[in-house]
Write an enzyme that holds these catalytic residues in place. Structure first.
Site, PDB file in Angstrom:
ATOM      1  CB  CYS A 274      -0.966  -0.053   1.190  1.00 34.13           C
ATOM      2  SG  CYS A 274      -2.312   1.132   1.075  1.00 34.13           S
TER       3      CYS A 274
ATOM      4  CG  HIS B 114      -3.433  -3.579   3.337  1.00 38.13           C
ATOM      5  ND1 HIS B 114      -2.531  -2.952   4.167  1.00 38.13           N
ATOM      6  CD2 HIS B 114      -4.000  -2.600   2.596  1.00 38.13           C
ATOM      7  CE1 HIS B 114      -2.543  -1.649   3.937  1.00 38.13           C
ATOM      8  NE2 HIS B 114      -3.426  -1.398   2.994  1.00 38.13           N
TER       9      HIS B 114
ATOM     10  CD  GLU C  84      -0.936  -5.636   5.965  1.00 39.72           C
ATOM     11  OE1 GLU C  84      -0.783  -6.139   4.835  1.00 39.72           O
ATOM     12  OE2 GLU C  84      -1.163  -4.415   6.136  1.00 39.72           O
TER      13      GLU C  84
END
Lengths: 84, 227, 757
Positions: free
Chosen positions: B86, B194, B196
């Site tokens: 990002c 993302h 994660e």
């Protein structure tokens, strides 16, 4: 001495400009017909300490290309102006 | 144990999440303040999401001048795995470590939503454990995530198999549906989604694991390559 | 009348009686600076002078309550060594004038309230109220407010996990922008805004001080909009009072302050909100029973020529006041430098001095230079806590009986298909603009009954628990019966938490009302507080904080009473997501809870969205029946909590019946899943659209087992039908394809906003 410089940053030709085209599409509904080629950009105002206008412009152009614009998608132009 | 450095700029906000993702896969994640100049000892570097330096001027424009970015460039040059997520992707593009740029989303609003990604190259430190054509549900969370580049760059990306992830349904106007790209050597990768945030079905998806798994184990490959 | 002709105290918003009181407190004539300090601190917004005597009737105690009302945020013990702080506020008038900055600075302010307690802000919710979107100005307000919350909240790095979106003409000229924040901390980091230790330093952290927001709280939040067009005609004159937010400064301020607290460098800390430095210094000094000297020349200014009263009352954003020992200054200074946060010693704690009667009084002294000329000297507590309290006149509205008698039960049935489609609004366009996932805690995000988060975050001890948050309001009920309406709103909140398996632990409220000088408004406020007290007592809930926003009026028209109830709940074990709204073909669909409302009407429609849409704003509101609700809530909470704990269960979907009634709940679930249901037996059209709380739509894969558990808990259930097919069929009233329901619901908001899909 200080020179007042305006730096304009605009998108390079061919780079999508969703802001500009959204504004352009909104204009007829607001009663502004016949306005085309709307492009969004940024404007920076700087006081540049330099011996003369040419030197001020050179310094402003350098920092505009290095920091104020992203050369991958943007053009930057600097011009001497008068504060008003 | 694999050591992953997570770079923290003032204004970063996904550093804990990125570190948690790496740690869940057995890596030791450590924060690296943006003034750091030495990245020796790390097996990989993550530039996490957030709003480095407030994203003022342009996302990533000021962060690229943080001292750590010279060290990141050297680390990448030496073959070290570097991942930009990002805002981290935006920083890598502004720094010239990856080609192209990220513009405002087509709809001119911030978008936080699940997207389906398609793995379009496995030749990178982020996608080596995935399979070609694999679909992954991973959220995006950005205002300036529309990938853009000139025609020559796009041609080069395609010819050299450097587009590693594409959106199945383009949410933001990215050119050629591009969600993530790699550099020529495949050791520097950036993506807007993302991974994660997709580590657990409790939170909706565990599809990000295969990507971060690739990344935290990639140092073995890259060390061999450098040697 | 021109302002120049007014005496100074009235221009500052003080009444003649209040001036007399100031003279009595000081034993002399106040100077201009002192008057200005009292003017902002005794404003309605800062002092709660009209509401405080009523707020005392709310229950505030509980064994798990660590900090109740009166501090910056309420705090509860959530277990496992973790404390949760929660707070709700309004930013109504600033948002009416400049929606982006008004909403953005509302987020910034609430975050400071939470991290000033030592908690890291982990979640924000935004209840929003606007007029009809057919009006272009409303569309501008909605887009601006949502962009402001998105722009600030996402950048500062706190997820926005929910909220509410209400459209009603009563908000056309006075929109409501409320914001709730919850944060968590290790219990031992809890810190209060108290100054202590003579000689300790008062350090101003964060932004420089400018003229933004001078007199903001008194000018904006403590007076109505005079013109018929509300904020519209006042824009230009009042815009300078609106503050500008800087989320990047706030982000660094959060990190710096939490690092200071972790390092034990801080004696007390307080955010600067309304009324700026004068509020923070007088409140911390008053709480600590000490005095404070403040040097106006030490404060970093953004613009030249600022007067002491401007410096003391400026509402510049992103500032905190820390009280530290002189020995810790080097460490404080270094930590702030790391985070690029300005830290300036602006004053110090001084001993209280005896007054004429020998009582020790902490004085707030404003000086030019720390040992220089004294510009103002007033008892700190007189500013902070001793504003005159008013028991303003209350009067039951004269038209209330007529309004209640106009019950919509006689309204023609018409097309339930059309009514239902018109009621459905998917707020996804709003919440997609919010980062709802940061910190990897969001198990249930925006757009559902309640938000559900893992109780985890940087620096917290490990816990398997979850916290749930909801915000609720029902101004239509509260206009008809503020007491029952508010009690039912609390019940609605508890029901929402039950849907995600959470037991309610604490309430915060944001009481948005009209002009307190109108006796009808004070009656509404008093009734609403009694209704909230009644519901909280009955459901065992402490109120741990709140905010009162008055003067929500324009052109003499008050908004409908809008008490917003924020609820915090806890799930003891959160290892699996709750069932949610998604249906599985073949499952039995069951209505859980009393099928009929307590009271004379089985399916009351007064104040329902259905009736309001028909232009019927009158009627009867269902009574609040605590006994029925308690058993149903406990049963549903237990059923869902088992799923969250990872226990195998036959419960496959849960949704509470709220706005839009049973038909609305079923349509939302069908649209979410893409699967339909057929219900043959309904007790009439009103059952579809009545909104009384205490009912849940549940699907189960084992009807017999579920029925037995419900019977064992003494909770009524009705098997309404079975999930399947691609149509939503509700007896003879509704017959729609699920895809049409989903499409209409999904497009409702963007269509109304006239946006491109």
């Amino acid at each position: 001495m200080n020179h007042f410089v305006i730096v304009d940053v605009t998108l390079r030709d061919g780079i999508a400009d969703p802001e500009g085209s959204t504004i352009e599409r909104a204009l007829p509904a607001l009663g502004f017909a016949g306005v085309t080629n709307v492009h969004a950009g940024k404007s920076f105002r700087l006081d540049v300490d330099a011996p003369n206008e040419a030197a001020a412009l050179e310094k402003a152009t350098a920092l505009a290309e290095r920091l104020l614009s992203n050369p991958v998608i943007e053009n930057a132009t600097a011009r001497i102006a008068t504060r008003g | 144990m694999v050591r992953i450095g997570v770079v923290v700029f003032p204004g970063s906000n996904c550093e804990y999440d990125a570190a948690s993702g790496a740690a869940q896969l057995g890596a030791q994640a450590e924060f690296v303040w943006h003034s750091a100049t030495d990245l020796s000892g790390f097996d990989g570097i993550i530039l996490p999401g957030g709003f480095a330096h407030g994203d003022y001027l342009r996302p990533g424009a000021l962060a690229r001048f943080s001292p750590v970015m010279e060290a990141v460039a050297r680390f990448a040059h030496d073959g070290g795995p570097v991942l930009g997520i990002c805002n981290g992707f935006q920083v890598l593009c502004e720094s010239g470590l990856l080609p192209g740029a990220l513009q405002k989303n087509r709809g001119l609003t911030f978008l936080c939503q699940a997207t389906t990604l398609v793995v379009t190259s496995t030749d990178s430190v982020l996608t080596s454990a995935a399979t070609l054509g694999q679909e992954l549900v991973i959220p995006i969370n950005h205002f300036s995530g529309a990938y853009t580049c000139d025609d020559a760059t796009l041609r080069a990306l395609r010819e050299n198999d450097r587009v590693v992830l594409r959106y199945k349904e383009n949410p933001n106007g990215s050119r050629d549906d591009i969600a993530g790209v790699a550099n020529g050597a495949g050791n520097v990768v950036g993506l807007m989604p993302h991974p994660e945030r997709a580590m657990s079905t409790l939170l909706g998806s565990a599809d990000g694991r295969v990507l971060l798994e690739s990344f935290v184990t990639s140092n073995v490959t890259s060390n061999v390559a450098v040697a | 009348m021109s302002r120049a002709a007014e005496p100074l105290h009235r221009a500052l918003g003080l009444t003649d009686d209040e001036l007399e009181e100031i003279r009595r407190v000081l034993g002399r004539e106040p100077n201009h600076l002192e008057l200005a300090l009292y003017g902002v601190m005794w404003s309605e917004h800062c002092s709660y002078k009209s509401s405080r005597i009523h707020l005392r009737r709310l229950p505030t105690e509980g064994s798990h309550v660590l900090v109740g009302p009166g501090e910056n945020a309420g705090v509860i013990d959530a277990g496992d060594g973790i404390a949760v702080a929660i707070r709700i506020e309004s930013h109504n008038h600033p948002s009416a004038i400049e929606p982006y900055q008004g909403a953005a600075t509302g987020v910034g302010g609430i975050l400071r309230d939470v991290f000033t307690m030592g908690a890291r802000p982990l979640a924000v919710m935004d209840p929003l109220f606007f007029g009809d979107l057919a009006d272009a100005r409303q569309r501008w307000l909605v887009e601006g407010v949502v962009a402001g919350i998105s722009g600030y909240g996402n950048s500062v790095g706190v997820p926005t996990v929910g909220g509410e979106l209400t459209f009603d003409d009563c908000y056309a000229t006075n929109p409501l922008v409320n914001v709730l924040c919850a944060g968590a901390m290790p219990v031992e980091r809890l810190v209060l805004g108290v100054a202590s230790g003579v000689g300790n330093l008062a350090v101003l952290l964060g932004s420089s001080t400018g003229r933004d927001g001078i007199g903001g709280v008194s000018v904006l939040a403590s007076a109505g909009f005079a013109g018929d067009d509300g904020a519209v005609s006042l824009d230009d004159a009042k815009r300078p009072s609106v503050q500008v937010g800087d989320p990047y400064e706030e982000k660094r301020l959060i990190e710096a302050c939490l690092a200071l607290l972790d390092g034990g460098h801080v004696v007390g800390i307080q955010d600067l909100g309304g009324a700026g430095i004068v509020c923070a210094t007088s409140e911390t000094a008053a709480r600590g029973g000490v005095g404070m000297d403040v040097d106006v020349t030490a404060i970093a200014l953004r613009e030249p020529g600022m007067q002491p009263y401007e410096i003391m009352t400026s509402e510049s954003q992103e500032r905190m006041l820390a009280i530290i020992t002189p020995e810790s200054w080097p460490a404080v200074s270094a930590l702030c430098a790391k985070w690029e946060v300005r830290a300036t010693v602006v004053g110090h704690v001084v001993a209280p001095i005896p007054d004429a009667n020998g009582t020790l009084v902490g004085m707030l002294r404003v000086r030019r230079g720390l040992d220089g000329e004294v510009l103002a000297e007033v008892p700190a507590s007189s500013l902070a806590h001793e504003a005159p309290l008013y028991d303003r006149a209350r009067r039951r509205p004269a038209n209330l009986d007529a309004l209640r008698a106009d019950d919509p039960s006689d309204e023609p049935v018409g097309s339930a298909n059309d009514d239902l489609l018109d009621l459905l609004v998917d707020p996804a366009w709003v919440y997609r603009q919010y980062d709802s996932q940061l910190f990897l805690n969001t198990v249930v995000g925006p757009g559902r009954d309640a938000a559900l988060l893992r109780l985890a975050g940087p620096g917290l001890p490990h816990s398997e628990r979850g916290i749930a948050l909801s915000t609720d309001s029902n101004p239509r009920w509260c206009a008809l019966d503020p007491r029952a309406g508010t009690a039912l709103t609390v019940a609605e909140g508890v029901a929402n938490l039950a849907c995600v398996g959470a037991s309610a632990k604490a309430v915060v409220n944001c009481l948005n009302f009209g002009n307190p000088e109108h006796p009808e408004v004070m009656w509404q406020l008093s009734e609403a507080i009694d209704g909230m007290a009644e519901a909280c007592d009955a459901l065992g809930l402490p109120v741990v904080g709140g905010n009162v926003s008055l003067y929500n009026e324009s052109g003499g028209h008050d908004i409908d009473p809008t008490p917003v109830v924020g609820l915090l709940g806890v799930v003891d074990s959160l290892v699996a997501p709750p069932p949610g709204w998604d249906w599985t073909t073949g499952d039995a669909l069951v209505l859980v809870g009393s099928r009929h409302a307590a009271g004379p009407d089985a399916f009351p429609l007064g104040g329902s969205r259905w009736a309001t849409r028909r232009g019927r704003r009158g009627g009867r509101v269902p009574p609040f029946d605590a006994t029925l609700l308690r058993a149903t809530f406990a049963f549903v909470t237990g059923e869902v909590a088992r799923v969250c704990a990872g226990v195998t269960s036959d419960v496959t979907a849960v949704h509470d019946v709220g706005g839009g009634g049973l038909a609305g709940a079923l349509a939302e679930m069908a649209a979410s899943t893409g699967v339909g249901v057929t219900i043959l037996d309904l007790e009439g059209h009103a059952e579809l659209f009545s909104e009384f709380p205490g009912r849940f739509v549940v699907t189960t894969s084992d009807l017999r087992a579920f029925s037995e558990r419900a019977r064992g808990a003494g909770v009524a259930i009705v098997h309404l039908g079975d999930v399947g097919g691609d149509r939503l069929v509700l007896a003879n009233y509704v017959n729609l394809s699920v895809s049409q329901v989903a499409a209409r619901r999904g497009a409702a908001l963007t269509t109304a906003l006239a946006l491109r899909a």
